[in-house]
Design a protein around this motif. Structure first.
Motif, short mmCIF file in Angstrom:
data_model
loop_
_atom_site.label_atom_id
_atom_site.label_comp_id
_atom_site.label_asym_id
_atom_site.label_seq_id
_atom_site.Cartn_x
_atom_site.Cartn_y
_atom_site.Cartn_z
N SER A 92 0.84 -1.18 0.00
CA SER A 92 0.00 0.00 0.00
C SER A 92 0.88 1.24 0.00
N LEU A 93 0.42 2.29 -0.66
CA LEU A 93 1.20 3.53 -0.72
C LEU A 93 1.38 4.09 0.68
N ALA A 94 0.37 3.96 1.52
CA ALA A 94 0.47 4.50 2.89
C ALA A 94 1.61 3.83 3.65
N SER A 95 1.77 2.52 3.51
CA SER A 95 2.83 1.83 4.24
C SER A 95 4.21 2.25 3.74
N ILE A 96 4.33 2.53 2.44
CA ILE A 96 5.61 2.98 1.90
C ILE A 96 5.90 4.41 2.34
N VAL A 97 4.91 5.28 2.28
CA VAL A 97 5.11 6.68 2.71
C VAL A 97 5.55 6.71 4.17
N GLY A 98 5.04 5.77 4.97
CA GLY A 98 5.44 5.72 6.38
C GLY A 98 6.93 5.53 6.58
N LEU A 99 7.61 4.92 5.59
CA LEU A 99 9.05 4.73 5.69
C LEU A 99 9.81 6.05 5.64
N PHE A 100 9.22 7.06 4.98
CA PHE A 100 9.90 8.32 4.75
C PHE A 100 9.79 9.28 5.94
N LEU A 101 8.82 9.06 6.82
CA LEU A 101 8.57 10.00 7.90
C LEU A 101 9.34 9.59 9.15
N PRO A 102 9.96 10.54 9.83
CA PRO A 102 10.76 10.18 11.01
C PRO A 102 9.89 9.64 12.13
N VAL A 103 10.44 8.67 12.86
CA VAL A 103 9.73 8.09 13.99
C VAL A 103 9.40 9.21 14.98
N GLY A 104 8.17 9.24 15.43
CA GLY A 104 7.78 10.23 16.41
C GLY A 104 6.91 11.33 15.85
N ILE A 105 7.16 11.74 14.59
CA ILE A 105 6.31 12.79 14.01
C ILE A 105 5.09 12.18 13.33
N SER A 106 5.27 10.99 12.78
CA SER A 106 4.17 10.32 12.09
C SER A 106 3.33 9.54 13.11
N GLN A 107 2.05 9.84 13.18
CA GLN A 107 1.17 9.19 14.15
C GLN A 107 -0.03 8.57 13.45
N GLU A 108 -0.39 7.36 13.89
CA GLU A 108 -1.58 6.70 13.37
C GLU A 108 -2.74 6.94 14.34
N ALA A 109 -3.95 6.92 13.78
CA ALA A 109 -5.15 7.06 14.61
C ALA A 109 -5.22 5.91 15.61
N ASP A 110 -5.74 6.20 16.78
CA ASP A 110 -5.87 5.18 17.82
C ASP A 110 -7.26 5.33 18.45
N VAL A 111 -7.61 4.40 19.34
CA VAL A 111 -8.91 4.46 20.03
C VAL A 111 -8.65 4.64 21.52
N HIS A 112 -9.36 5.59 22.12
CA HIS A 112 -9.23 5.90 23.54
C HIS A 112 -10.37 5.20 24.28
N TYR A 113 -9.99 4.29 25.19
CA TYR A 113 -11.00 3.51 25.93
C TYR A 113 -11.08 4.00 27.38
N GLN A 114 -12.34 4.18 27.87
CA GLN A 114 -12.55 4.61 29.25
C GLN A 114 -13.62 3.73 29.89
N LEU A 115 -13.35 3.27 31.08
CA LEU A 115 -14.29 2.41 31.81
C LEU A 115 -15.42 3.25 32.38
N LEU A 116 -16.68 2.89 32.04
CA LEU A 116 -17.85 3.64 32.49
C LEU A 116 -18.51 3.01 33.71
N ILE A 117 -18.44 1.67 33.83
CA ILE A 117 -19.08 0.97 34.96
C ILE A 117 -18.01 0.14 35.66
N PRO A 118 -17.32 0.71 36.64
CA PRO A 118 -16.18 0.01 37.26
C PRO A 118 -16.55 -1.29 37.95
N ASP A 119 -17.80 -1.41 38.43
CA ASP A 119 -18.17 -2.60 39.21
C ASP A 119 -18.69 -3.75 38.35
#
Length: 817
Positions: A92-119
């Motif tokens: 994929s072009l995206a995976s190749i482009v990722g090779l060109f960007l320095p580690v740390g500046i290039s970020q992928e989307a992630d999912v933020h999980y939060q516990l709503l019912i602790p019990d």
């Protein structure tokens, strides 16, 4: 009027490019190569602008949200290279482009999980229970943070179920870049020196006066801003003292950006005679002829030129690289110098630093994120003229590249064996075409494919058949270890190697002992029942390493355990070690020659930052007599005091079921042998083997690169392997062996249907079969190999149809294991 652009989004699993609109707020700021933030489905992701378009391909075009960096992160030639690499490697072009960007500046989307019912209690799923407990203990976490707690556990389905039940909330997030510019507080004199001197008696009380006077005197001598920590160290002052001087108007305190430069340490501990200046070196006629060809190409930037510089070990290839880089820099352009391993980088860097002080940057995986980011930024602005490093150095954003060198171009380290698969040497030749640069591939033992390309005019062939010292290549003596056994010699070293090693040490010279295996013993087994201790993830025999514990290690996945006191199968106490590794060779040398200083250079001893440089510097400074190591020793090192090379066991890896195994062993043995006799002292190589009649062993002993090439080329022609065909390797991995086998046969059946059509009748299929290493990291592996004039288009169509999803596709693989 709206402006539209095409963007490749930083979601590696997604192929293709997507149309976006440039909002008015960013009009005039967005250009080709810029890193931006865009909405993508229900996520916010990063992307790189590839091109402008007149009309979008969809009606409802979303707008770019944010510009991450005011300067482009990719140049136009880099975009062209990325698209060409994606096309040729089926990535994929995206995976190749990722090779060109320095580690740390290039970020992928992630999912933020939060516990709503602790019990909440989930008794049906142990994984869900673990997830709830983790979120309860640690608070809200991102997906990649949870990955670190659930190694080799599929947790996402359980998390999705918790989200559907309303137990956990999930929100798409885009983490900010991890790296940024580094600033330090600096001090600078704010008044003329005479005025500062006049104020000296009035700077404070008896307790503070001396400190403040010392700080001010130090700053009077500094024409540039100085890091306040230096001021503290020189004067004994503190921040309060400097703030008082600032309040009096005598100095200025402010923040100043600094570049994290990994080369600040280079050159401090190395002998000067490693790095002669240009004036001390006279070129041989062959060097002069080769350099003349390359310089002529550099002065003709309208066309791209590729050269194979084939020279015996010690023939002066690096000096040609240096002078070619000098020619390029004179013309206002830059050079990229690729080396196959970090191990080679210190020696190469110092030679270039001595020629181009302050103009050299280094790129490799052992640098910190900050060091890589700052080197990348300096390269982008053209502040660096030469970039040196392993394969990732090729993607440095130099603005006007005139020379690309791939030293030791035969080396397998140039191949990235994890997705996205690519070969840096092939990519270097592509890049040279897009930049109008000259590409030089250098090696004493080029691959059969590279040599064939040179002889069929796909690139120009330059040869350096003699060493620059005028000395001959070292004499190689083959020792048949079967005869040693018959004579009662059961140790690691043959009688001749022992005598030669003893004589070398007596003369005060140095020796290299090479064995292409780490550890003390190759495998551990029970002498009573024959049980072999294997890795539970890879099913490969564990290797014994002797350190503070008797540790068994898997060299495939890193699994380790202590050596058992009894057999897990029959409970016998007869646990024994068999085989040979670099640690055992070191122990044997220390036992035979107790006063000898040894160094071991293998994966175990070089895991820490700067370890390669420390080991090489110690040995070059003659702080050790014998260097024992694995393949790293074959990487172009120039060590004048080495007069003996002992190849402890030449047969390792020779008979693996891979069509490229013989070539790999010939290259590494020839390169290791070339470490001996690189000065007027001369040298000798002792090659120990159990198969002295092997074509590979005989060619190595005669330094017969041409003879090996002719024999190997004929065998490849007969079997239909590269360069007379192209290979594509398809690999499927699954934790369940039956699922892996079933999927392999499903894809093979579909491929057979296509291979019966006239369009693909010249393509043959090998497999499906289990890979040689059938299980790695807990995954069972099956493979299919396609062989033919060009099987790539066949698979490109299938990838579009998406029925090769989850398969690893390697174009032109360097191994079929």
């Amino acid at each position: 009027m709206n402006t539209f652009v095409q963007i490749v989004v930083n979601v590696p699993a997604v192929s293709g490019i997507f149309d976006y609109a440039v909002p008015e707020s960013l009009a005039g700021q967005i250009g080709i190569g810029h890193l931006v933030v865009v909405p993508f489905g229900n996520k916010t992701v990063q992307g790189v602008v590839i091109r402008f378009v007149d009309q979008p391909s969809v009606q409802n075009v979303k707008e770019i949200t944010e510009l991450v960096d005011p300067l482009p992160v990719l140049t136009q030639p880099q975009i062209a290279l990325a698209e060409s690499m994606a096309e040729s490697t089926l990535s994929s072009l995206a995976s190749i482009v990722g090779l060109f960007l320095p580690v740390g500046i290039s970020q992928e989307a992630d999912v933020h999980y939060q516990l709503l019912i602790p019990d909440y209690q989930d008794k049906t799923s142990p994984v869900a229970t673990r997830l709830i407990n983790l979120l309860k203990e640690r608070g809200a976490l991102r997906g990649r943070q949870i990955d670190s707690h659930f190694r080799k556990v599929e947790w996402r389905n359980s998390m999705s179920a918790l989200v559907r039940k309303g137990i956990v909330s999930a929100k798409s997030v885009l983490p900010p870049p991890r790296v940024r510019s580094k600033y330090v507080r600096v001090a600078l004199l704010a008044v003329p020196p005479q005025e500062a001197e006049a104020e000296m008696p009035n700077l404070g009380t008896r307790q503070t006066l001396a400190r403040r006077q010392a700080a001010l005197r130090f700053l009077i001598q500094q024409p540039e801003p100085v890091n306040v920590s230096w001021v503290y160290a020189e004067s004994g002052s503190n921040l309060a003292d400097l703030q008082e001087l600032e309040e009096r108007g005598l100095i200025r305190l402010f923040e100043s950006e600094i570049f994290r430069d990994p080369l600040e340490r280079a050159g401090k501990h190395s002998p000067a005679d490693w790095y002669p200046t240009k004036q001390e070196l006279d070129l041989t006629p062959e060097q002069s002829s080769a350099l003349q060809e390359i310089v002529h190409a550099i002065s003709s930037p309208d066309q791209s030129h590729s050269y194979l510089l084939q020279g015996v070990t010690g023939s002066g290839k690096t000096e040609i690289y240096l002078r070619a880089a000098e020619e390029v820099i004179k013309r206002g352009r830059q050079a990229i110098i690729l080396v196959p391993e970090i191990a080679l980088t210190p020696q190469t860097v110092r030679r270039f630093l001595s020629r181009f002080p302050g103009q050299v940057g280094i790129v490799h995986s052992k640098l910190s994120e900050g060091e890589r980011y700052d080197t990348w930024r300096r390269a982008r602005t053209g502040a660096l003229k030469v970039i040196i490093g392993a394969r990732s150095a090729l993607f440095s954003p130099l603005p006007n590249i005139g020379l690309i060198v791939a030293d030791e171009c035969h080396d397998s380290s140039y191949y990235q064996a994890d997705p996205p698969f690519y070969h840096a040497v092939i990519a270097a030749r592509m890049y040279a075409r897009f930049t109008g640069a000259v590409c030089v591939l250098g090696s004493a033992t080029p691959t059969v494919v590279q040599r064939y390309q040179a002889e069929t005019q796909q690139m120009q062939h330059l040869q350096l058949p003699r060493r620059i010292t005028g000395s001959d290549l070292p004499f190689v003596q083959i020792i048949d270890m079967r005869d040693e056994l018959k004579a009662g010699q059961r140790g690691i070293f043959s009688r001749l190697l022992f005598r030669e090693l003893e004589a070398t040490l007596t003369r005060g010279e140095q020796a290299i002992l090479f064995l292409n295996r780490r550890g003390t013993a190759t495998y551990i087994f029970c002498r009573d029942c024959g049980y072999v201790l294997r890795c539970p993830n890879c099913n490969t025999p564990l290797t014994l390493h002797i350190d503070e514990n008797e540790r068994l290690l898997c060299h495939q996945c890193g699994y380790q355990r202590q050596k058992p006191k009894e057999c897990p199968s029959c409970k016998s106490k007869q646990i024994r070690e068999y085989g040979l590794g670099s640690e055992r060779v070191e122990a044997e040398v220390n036992g035979l020659f107790p006063n000898t200083r040894t160094l071991r250079w293998d994966w175990e001893t070089t895991r820490k930052k700067d370890a390669h440089e420390m080991i090489l510097t110690h040995f070059a400074n003659h702080q050790a007599d014998v260097l024992i190591g694995t393949q790293m020793l074959a990487k172009g090192l120039d060590l004048p005091l080495v007069t003996l090379v002992g190849i402890v066991l030449a047969d390792v890896g020779l008979y693996l079921p891979d069509p490229f195994a013989g070539e790999r062993i010939f290259q590494v043995l020839t390169q290791v042998a070339g470490r001996a006799g690189r000065s007027e002292r001369g040298g000798k190589v002792i090659l120990q083997t159990f198969d002295p009649a092997s074509q590979v062993i005989q060619s190595t002993a005669r330094h017969d690169v041409n003879g090996f090439y002719e024999t190997e080329l004929e065998q490849r022609r007969r079997l239909g392997y590269p360069p007379f065909s192209r290979l594509v390797r398809l690999e499927y991995r699954h934790r369940d062996p039956l699922s892996a086998e079933k999927e392999a046969h499903r894809v093979a059946a579909k491929l057979r249907e296509y291979l019966t059509t006239p369009q693909w009748k010249l393509v043959t299929m090998i497999g499906p079969v289990p890979s040689f290493f059938a299980k790695i990291g807990g995954f069972y592996r099956w493979q299919i190999v396609l062989r033919g004039p060009d099987p790539v288009p066949l698979l490109r169509e299938r990838l579009v149809e998406n029925w090769l999803k989850d398969w690893r596709v390697e174009v032109d693989p360097i191994s079929l294991l």
